[in-house]
Design a protein around this motif. Structure first.
Motif, short mmCIF file in Angstrom:
data_model
loop_
_atom_site.label_atom_id
_atom_site.label_comp_id
_atom_site.label_asym_id
_atom_site.label_seq_id
_atom_site.Cartn_x
_atom_site.Cartn_y
_atom_site.Cartn_z
N ARG A 113 2.00 -7.66 0.59
CA ARG A 113 2.85 -8.10 1.70
C ARG A 113 2.11 -7.49 2.96
O ARG A 113 1.59 -6.13 2.79
N ARG A 114 1.97 -8.00 4.02
CA ARG A 114 1.32 -7.39 5.24
C ARG A 114 2.58 -6.81 6.15
O ARG A 114 2.19 -6.12 6.81
N ASN A 115 3.68 -7.33 5.97
CA ASN A 115 4.77 -6.86 7.11
C ASN A 115 5.27 -5.62 6.68
O ASN A 115 5.59 -5.32 5.43
N ALA A 116 5.52 -4.83 7.48
CA ALA A 116 5.86 -3.36 7.08
C ALA A 116 7.24 -3.19 6.56
O ALA A 116 7.61 -2.35 5.58
N VAL A 117 8.33 -4.00 6.88
CA VAL A 117 9.42 -4.13 6.41
C VAL A 117 9.64 -4.53 4.86
O VAL A 117 10.09 -3.86 4.39
N SER A 118 8.76 -5.47 4.68
CA SER A 118 8.66 -6.00 3.33
C SER A 118 8.17 -5.05 2.45
O SER A 118 8.45 -4.72 1.21
N GLN A 119 7.06 -4.16 3.06
CA GLN A 119 6.59 -3.27 2.22
C GLN A 119 7.54 -1.92 1.94
O GLN A 119 7.60 -1.21 0.83
N VAL A 120 8.44 -1.87 3.05
CA VAL A 120 9.48 -0.81 2.70
C VAL A 120 10.39 -0.95 1.61
O VAL A 120 10.75 -0.59 0.80
N VAL A 121 10.93 -2.36 1.60
CA VAL A 121 11.43 -3.23 0.72
C VAL A 121 11.09 -2.73 -1.06
O VAL A 121 11.73 -2.50 -1.76
N GLY A 122 9.86 -3.22 -0.83
CA GLY A 122 9.02 -2.86 -2.00
C GLY A 122 9.05 -1.30 -2.48
O GLY A 122 9.47 -1.23 -3.91
N PHE A 123 8.71 -0.42 -1.53
CA PHE A 123 9.07 0.60 -2.04
C PHE A 123 10.55 1.10 -2.46
O PHE A 123 10.75 1.85 -3.44
N MET A 124 11.65 0.58 -2.12
CA MET A 124 12.93 0.85 -2.41
C MET A 124 13.04 0.27 -3.62
O MET A 124 13.95 0.65 -4.54
#
Length: 220
Positions: A147-158
Motif C-alpha cells: 500500500r502506498r497510502n500512509a493510513v492504510s499502512q497504519v492499518v496494516g501495522f495495527m
C-alpha cells in the motif's frame, strides 16, 4: 476439550485471517477502516472465547480493550483524520489486487507449515491459534508493503498487533499488565501517527508514500 469448543475457537481465529484478506482486497479507505473494526470485533470474540475455554478471567479484559480501542476509538479517530486532511479516499497499491491475494495465500500456507511443525508437541488449540496468528501478522506486513497510502499502512501495522494478541491468548494468555500496556502503547502510537500525518499533509499536500519518495529523490 470437546469438539465444539475447538471448532468455535477455530472458526473465530480463522475469521481473523478471512477479514485480513478482506482488508487486502479493499481499495477504499473508509471501507478499509470499517473492515479493520470488524477484525477487532472478531478478535475480541476470539479472545473472550479463549478466556472461557482457559478459565482465564484476565483475558476478558483483553477482549474488552480490543473491542473499545480497536473496534471503536481507533477507527473513529482515523475516519476523522481522513476527513480533516482531505486524504484521497482510494487505496493505491504497489501491485495489483490479484497478485497481492495470491501472495497472501502463499503466506498463509507458509504460516501453517511452519507453526504446525514448530509446535508439534503443543496443545492442538494453541497450535491452530498460533498458525492463524502468524498468518494475520504476515498478511499485515503484506498490506504495509503493498500500500502506498500512509493510513492504510497504519492499518496494516495495527493488524499485525491483532495477530500478536491472538498469538498471546492462544499461548495460554499474556499477563494483564502486558495487555494493558500494549493497549495504551497502540493508543499513544495512534496520536503520534495522527500528528505525523498532519505534518506530512501540511508540508507535502499528500500522504502518498510514492510521492514522498519522489520528493526525496528530487532533493538528492
Amino acid at each position: 476439550m470437546n469438539g465444539l469448543t475447538f471448532d468455535i475457537a477455530h472458526v473465530l481465529a480463522g475469521g481473523l485471517v478471512l477479514v485480513s484478506f478482506m482488508m487486502l482486497y479493499q481499495n477504499r479507505l473508509y471501507a478499509l477502516l470499517n473492515i479493520f473494526a470488524l477484525q477487532a470485533v472478531v478478535l475480541s470474540l476470539s479472545v473472550a472465547w479463549q478466556a472461557w475455554v482457559q478459565g482465564a478471567t484476565h483475558l476478558y479484559v483483553t477482549a474488552v480493550i480490543a473491542l473499545i480501542f480497536k473496534a471503536i476509538i481507533i477507527p473513529v479517530a482515523l475516519h476523522r483524520i481522513i476527513a480533516r486532511l482531505g486524504i484521497h479516499r482510494e487505496v493505491e497499491t504497489v501491485v495489483g489486487v490479484g497478485l497481492t491475494m495470491l501472495a497472501g495465500i502463499g503466506l498463509v500456507a507458509l504460516s501453517m507449515v511452519i507453526m504446525l511443525r514448530v509446535t508439534a508437541g503443543a496443545d492442538p488449540l494453541a497450535r491452530e491459534d498460533l498458525s492463524f496468528a502468524l498468518s494475520v501478522v504476515l498478511l499485515g506486513f503484506l498490506m504495509m508493503v503493498t500500500r502506498r497510502n500512509a493510513v492504510s499502512q497504519v492499518v496494516g501495522f495495527m493488524s499485525i498487533e491483532n495477530g500478536l494478541i491472538l498469538a498471546g491468548t492462544g499461548a495460554k494468555g499474556m499477563p494483564l499488565v502486558v495487555e494493558i500496556s500494549v493497549a495504551f502503547s497502540v493508543l499513544i502510537a495512534l496520536f503520534v501517527i495522527g500528528i505525523f500525518l498532519f505534518r506530512i499533509s501540511e508540508r507535502f499536500d499528500t500522504v502518498d508514500s510514492k510521492a514522498l519518495d519522489r520528493f526525496q529523490g528530487e532533493r538528492q
